[in-house]
Motif scaffolding. Structure first.
Motif, PDB file in Angstrom:
ATOM      1  N   GLU A   1      43.919  37.278  39.687  1.00 55.85           N
ATOM      2  CA  GLU A   1      44.409  36.746  38.403  1.00 55.85           C
ATOM      3  C   GLU A   1      45.221  37.783  37.616  1.00 55.85           C
ATOM      4  OE1 GLU A   1      40.254  38.358  37.729  1.00 55.85           O
ATOM      5  OE2 GLU A   1      41.178  37.098  39.244  1.00 55.85           O
ATOM      6  N   GLU A   2      45.305  38.997  38.112  1.00 59.47           N
ATOM      7  CA  GLU A   2      46.035  40.056  37.418  1.00 59.47           C
ATOM      8  C   GLU A   2      47.482  40.142  37.911  1.00 59.47           C
ATOM      9  OE1 GLU A   2      42.440  43.197  36.490  1.00 59.47           O
ATOM     10  OE2 GLU A   2      43.593  43.454  38.330  1.00 59.47           O
ATOM     11  N   PRO A   3      48.386  40.581  37.050  1.00 61.00           N
ATOM     12  CA  PRO A   3      49.775  40.760  37.485  1.00 61.00           C
ATOM     13  C   PRO A   3      49.890  41.954  38.432  1.00 61.00           C
ATOM     14  CG  PRO A   3      49.496  41.590  35.257  1.00 61.00           C
ATOM     15  CD  PRO A   3      48.192  40.940  35.645  1.00 61.00           C
ATOM     16  N   LEU A   4      50.891  41.912  39.278  1.00 56.34           N
ATOM     17  CA  LEU A   4      51.087  42.959  40.280  1.00 56.34           C
ATOM     18  C   LEU A   4      51.837  44.160  39.697  1.00 56.34           C
ATOM     19  CD1 LEU A   4      52.183  40.685  43.259  1.00 56.34           C
ATOM     20  CD2 LEU A   4      49.927  41.707  42.868  1.00 56.34           C
ATOM     21  N   PHE A   5      51.321  45.350  39.938  1.00 45.88           N
ATOM     22  CA  PHE A   5      52.020  46.566  39.511  1.00 45.88           C
ATOM     23  C   PHE A   5      53.387  46.664  40.179  1.00 45.88           C
ATOM     24  CE2 PHE A   5      47.702  47.821  38.396  1.00 45.88           C
ATOM     25  CZ  PHE A   5      47.912  48.354  37.142  1.00 45.88           C
ATOM     26  N   SER A   6      53.489  46.185  41.385  1.00 43.40           N
ATOM     27  CA  SER A   6      54.757  46.259  42.121  1.00 43.40           C
ATOM     28  C   SER A   6      55.847  45.406  41.483  1.00 43.40           C
ATOM     29  CB  SER A   6      54.564  45.884  43.584  1.00 43.40           C
ATOM     30  OG  SER A   6      53.767  44.750  43.716  1.00 43.40           O
ATOM     31  N   SER A   7      55.479  44.538  40.546  1.00 40.89           N
ATOM     32  CA  SER A   7      56.507  43.755  39.850  1.00 40.89           C
ATOM     33  C   SER A   7      57.453  44.676  39.081  1.00 40.89           C
ATOM     34  CB  SER A   7      55.869  42.744  38.895  1.00 40.89           C
ATOM     35  OG  SER A   7      55.188  43.395  37.836  1.00 40.89           O
TER      36      SER A   7
ATOM     37  N   LEU B   1      52.805  49.637  49.027  1.00 43.06           N
ATOM     38  CA  LEU B   1      52.577  48.672  47.946  1.00 43.06           C
ATOM     39  C   LEU B   1      51.375  47.774  48.218  1.00 43.06           C
ATOM     40  CD1 LEU B   1      56.218  47.765  46.924  1.00 43.06           C
ATOM     41  CD2 LEU B   1      54.578  49.255  45.732  1.00 43.06           C
ATOM     42  N   VAL B   2      51.144  47.443  49.474  1.00 44.30           N
ATOM     43  CA  VAL B   2      49.935  46.669  49.797  1.00 44.30           C
ATOM     44  C   VAL B   2      48.709  47.480  49.391  1.00 44.30           C
ATOM     45  CG1 VAL B   2      48.524  45.765  51.701  1.00 44.30           C
ATOM     46  CG2 VAL B   2      50.970  45.257  51.614  1.00 44.30           C
ATOM     47  N   ARG B   3      48.717  48.770  49.675  1.00 42.92           N
ATOM     48  CA  ARG B   3      47.598  49.633  49.280  1.00 42.92           C
ATOM     49  C   ARG B   3      47.513  49.789  47.760  1.00 42.92           C
ATOM     50  NH1 ARG B   3      48.506  54.350  53.552  1.00 42.92           N
ATOM     51  NH2 ARG B   3      48.064  53.173  55.442  1.00 42.92           N
ATOM     52  N   VAL B   4      48.667  49.883  47.107  1.00 38.44           N
ATOM     53  CA  VAL B   4      48.687  49.983  45.639  1.00 38.44           C
ATOM     54  C   VAL B   4      47.983  48.793  45.018  1.00 38.44           C
ATOM     55  CG1 VAL B   4      50.247  49.764  43.645  1.00 38.44           C
ATOM     56  CG2 VAL B   4      50.746  51.446  45.430  1.00 38.44           C
ATOM     57  N   GLU B   5      48.191  47.625  45.585  1.00 37.51           N
ATOM     58  CA  GLU B   5      47.657  46.385  45.010  1.00 37.51           C
ATOM     59  C   GLU B   5      46.265  46.017  45.514  1.00 37.51           C
ATOM     60  OE1 GLU B   5      49.111  45.334  42.512  1.00 37.51           O
ATOM     61  OE2 GLU B   5      51.256  45.639  42.746  1.00 37.51           O
ATOM     62  N   GLU B   6      45.658  46.843  46.354  1.00 40.88           N
ATOM     63  CA  GLU B   6      44.336  46.515  46.915  1.00 40.88           C
ATOM     64  C   GLU B   6      43.298  46.213  45.843  1.00 40.88           C
ATOM     65  OE1 GLU B   6      44.117  48.816  51.193  1.00 40.88           O
ATOM     66  OE2 GLU B   6      43.437  49.884  49.411  1.00 40.88           O
ATOM     67  N   ARG B   7      43.354  46.929  44.729  1.00 40.36           N
ATOM     68  CA  ARG B   7      42.347  46.736  43.667  1.00 40.36           C
ATOM     69  C   ARG B   7      42.823  45.786  42.573  1.00 40.36           C
ATOM     70  NH1 ARG B   7      40.692  52.786  42.309  1.00 40.36           N
ATOM     71  NH2 ARG B   7      42.809  52.649  41.580  1.00 40.36           N
ATOM     72  N   THR B   8      44.000  45.204  42.734  1.00 40.34           N
ATOM     73  CA  THR B   8      44.502  44.249  41.747  1.00 40.34           C
ATOM     74  C   THR B   8      43.844  42.898  42.011  1.00 40.34           C
ATOM     75  OG1 THR B   8      46.626  45.417  41.688  1.00 40.34           O
ATOM     76  CG2 THR B   8      46.570  43.183  40.780  1.00 40.34           C
ATOM     77  N   LEU B   9      43.171  42.370  41.025  1.00 41.02           N
ATOM     78  CA  LEU B   9      42.488  41.088  41.178  1.00 41.02           C
ATOM     79  C   LEU B   9      43.508  39.949  41.265  1.00 41.02           C
ATOM     80  CD1 LEU B   9      39.630  41.641  38.573  1.00 41.02           C
ATOM     81  CD2 LEU B   9      39.517  41.885  41.068  1.00 41.02           C
TER      82      LEU B   9
END
Length: 109
Positions: free
Chosen positions: A54-60, A44-52
């Motif tokens: 101010e953006e919501p987390l995909f892992s939510s 999940l840390v890798r999944v969110e690497e490109r999440t800015l």
């Protein structure tokens, strides 16, 4: 593996749904083996690497359906520089708001 999980979570966001690890394994097959919680966190840390920031987390989309793993999601948020309320009820609201924002963002993509 992280790219496959991110893709599956994007699909869930477009479909206005949540996800679970078992659903992800179903959709991704051999691309996602059974993982220990520590390995899930790393993915999940890798999944969110490109999440800015101010953006919501995909892992939510996983967190709202898996509060049995609240500690892992709290650790994930911390590693990503996000602040989750310490109260478990407020934390669940925070994750739900993240998921709702993600749904709004991806609804028409």
């Amino acid at each position: 593996m992280a790219l496959a999980v991110r893709g599956a979570l994007k699909r869930a966001a477009r479909e206005q749904s949540t996800a679970s690890w078992s659903l992800l394994r179903q959709r991704l097959g051999s691309a996602l083996p059974t993982l220990r919680q520590s390995d899930r966190l790393e993915v999940l840390v890798r999944v969110e690497e490109r999440t800015l920031p101010e953006e919501p987390l995909f892992s939510s989309l996983l967190a709202v359906s898996d509060m049995g793993s609240a500690r892992m999601y709290r650790e994930l948020a911390s590693q990503l520089g996000r602040v989750v309320p310490p109260n478990s009820v407020k934390a669940m609201v925070w994750w739900r708001e993240q998921a709702d924002q993600l749904h709004r963002t991806w609804r028409d993509r």
